[in-house]
Design a protein around this motif. Structure first.
Motif, PDB file in Angstrom:
ATOM      1  N   THR A  18       8.230   9.784  -0.485  1.00  0.00           N
ATOM      2  CA  THR A  18       7.455   9.959   0.740  1.00  0.00           C
ATOM      3  C   THR A  18       8.356   9.785   1.961  1.00  0.00           C
TER       4      THR A  18
ATOM      5  N   GLU B 139       0.438  11.464   2.282  1.00  0.00           N
ATOM      6  CA  GLU B 139      -0.435  10.290   2.324  1.00  0.00           C
ATOM      7  C   GLU B 139       0.362   9.050   2.729  1.00  0.00           C
TER       8      GLU B 139
ATOM      9  N   LYS C 122       1.151   9.340   6.451  1.00  0.00           N
ATOM     10  CA  LYS C 122      -0.005   9.038   7.288  1.00  0.00           C
ATOM     11  C   LYS C 122      -0.195   7.534   7.445  1.00  0.00           C
ATOM     12  N   LEU C 123       0.015   6.767   6.377  1.00  0.00           N
ATOM     13  CA  LEU C 123      -0.106   5.315   6.470  1.00  0.00           C
ATOM     14  C   LEU C 123       0.941   4.750   7.421  1.00  0.00           C
TER      15      LEU C 123
ATOM     16  N   LEU D  24       1.631   5.161  -2.578  1.00  0.00           N
ATOM     17  CA  LEU D  24       1.325   6.478  -2.039  1.00  0.00           C
ATOM     18  C   LEU D  24       2.534   7.398  -2.127  1.00  0.00           C
ATOM     19  N   THR D  25       2.272   8.690  -2.105  1.00  0.00           N
ATOM     20  CA  THR D  25       3.336   9.682  -2.140  1.00  0.00           C
ATOM     21  C   THR D  25       3.084  10.723  -1.060  1.00  0.00           C
TER      22      THR D  25
ATOM     23  N   GLN E   4       0.838  -1.205   0.000  1.00  0.00           N
ATOM     24  CA  GLN E   4       0.000   0.000   0.000  1.00  0.00           C
ATOM     25  C   GLN E   4       0.872   1.254   0.000  1.00  0.00           C
TER      26      GLN E   4
END
Length: 432
Positions: free
Chosen positions: A349, A78, A81-82, A74-75, A70
């Protein structure tokens, strides 16, 4: 001989340096046990460290890899946050299961990854000394240092410090659920309260996996903070790796090698690989793209030009052969600099923007942000790094700095000093 415990995330970039420390401690006669969720056991099988399983109900086999899959999609914030959600769940599990496991194993000292925020509180509860290991960029907050999740340059002026403070306010807000969990657990265990994020880190020794010359100039770092450089095995063999790591070096030609690698977490983003291949079309070099996953099928990639696309090659060996590495600027950045290889960074990220900013400040590479990622911008950056020897010269300087920092040997000296004295270890003894 002491029995040393390790608490760290199950990601390869965190497990490898921790296992390298553990291997050196084993060589010096200590016993080392790593506490981890079920799927970590197979990852560290080559390290000869003891393994104590915890968190099986919260993190059954496959859950960590699913989270990383997952994250790879994402970048920016976001993705951060994960990661924060994951560490909140991990903290709850550690508080519930780790104390009994550590006590049962007979641990005498803990090595705690800096991102494993619960570790220090668990050590305090068990009345154990602990050492903070910064396997990613140091999270230590001070006004003059831009937060690790930002791409901001270091500037010693008032407005930059104000900007940095606002950045820390944001990240502290986002991580508030983890902080609340830690505060509540300390209250439940009748431990002295923590007031700032810096209270989470060891008061005996903090060890960072980068040379001081790569970091931004810090003014408020604690005296027991140690820049150890890359925590790698002297043999360059990574104790933790994925299976099916292979590469036929006879496929390399005499042209300069450009090696593109986005690690194992961001490797799902093939659009970035497509941009990389497109940007190298008219450059007289050989492009090798690592998909970062032994299960990936290169035949389905259809990248422009004729790059050599492989699922999961031997990472460090290809870095050593490269004239340039294109990277997301995770832990790969320090690996490149340890070989004196310049890079073009495409941070995605977490702390990758901060690492890329440090590489750029050191003059060892160029940075192309995701917002500005197109074939033209990337091609210009690649040509600048390939054609201007200053980038490689600066990378070579950092290579020397990493070697001089002492690496695993120096870090282990610090750990043993803590074992012997149970007192803060300052940078008082020479690096060999």
């Amino acid at each position: 001989m002491s029995h040393i415990g390790i608490l760290c995330p199950g990601a390869i970039g965190h497990l490898n340096p921790m296992c390298n420390l553990g291997i050196e401690l084993l060589r010096r006669g200590h016993k080392v046990t790593l506490f981890g969720v079920p799927e970590v056991k197979e990852k560290i099988a080559q390290s000869n460290l003891e393994f104590y399983e915890i968190g099986a109900s919260d993190f059954p086999i496959g859950s960590i890899e699913n989270m990383y899959a997952q994250l790879g999609k994402l970048t920016g914030l976001e993705g951060s946050k994960l990661v924060i959600q994951f560490f909140k769940k991990e903290a709850d599990m550690l508080f519930r299961e780790a104390p009994n496991a550590i006590r049962s194993a007979g641990i005498e000292l803990l090595l705690v990854d800096q991102v494993t925020g619960a570790g220090g509180t668990i050590a305090d509860y068990l009345n154990l000394p602990f050492i903070t290991i910064c396997n990613a960029l140091p999270l230590n907050q001070e006004p003059g240092i831009p937060p690790s999740f930002t791409h901001w340059e270091y500037q010693n002026i008032w407005w930059a410090k104000l900007r940095n403070q606002l950045g820390y306010t944001l990240i502290n807000y986002l991580t508030q659920p983890i902080w609340d969990t830690l505060v509540q657990q300390r209250k439940k265990w009748h431990l002295p309260p923590h007031h700032t994020r810096s209270d989470l880190y060891s008061q005996l020794a903090q060890i960072a996996q980068l040379p001081q010359q790569l970091d931004f100039p810090r003014e408020k770092i604690v005296p027991w903070f140690h820049y150890a450089g890359l925590l790698k095995n002297p043999s360059n063999i990574e104790p933790v790796s994925l299976n099916n790591q292979s590469f036929s070096f006879e496929h390399l030609n005499d042209k300069p090698l450009i090696y593109a690698n986005l690690g194992t977490l961001q490797s799902h983003n093939w659009q970035i690989f497509h941009r990389i291949a497109e940007s190298c079309l008219d450059i007289d070099a050989q492009l090798v793209i690592s998909l970062g996953n032994p299960k990936a099928d290169p035949s389905k990639t259809n990248f422009p030009g004729n790059p050599l696309v492989v699922p999961f090659p031997p990472h460090q060996k290809l870095i050593d052969r490269s004239g340039l590495v294109i990277t997301h600027a995770g832990s790969t950045a320090v690996s490149c600099l340890s070989s004196g290889v310049p890079m073009v960074a495409i941070p995605i990220t977490t702390d990758q923007p901060g690492m890329a900013a440090r590489v750029a400040q050191a003059g060892a590479g160029e940075v192309v942000s995701l917002k500005k990622l197109n074939a033209s911008n990337l091609k210009s950056a690649i040509k600048r790094v390939l054609e201007n020897p200053t980038y490689r010269d600066n990378a070579e300087k950092l290579r020397s700095a990493i070697q001089d920092a002492g690496g695993v040997n120096y870090a282990t000296d610090v750990i043993e000093q803590v074992i012997h004295t149970k007192a803060p270890v300052l940078q008082l003894f020479s690096v060999k």
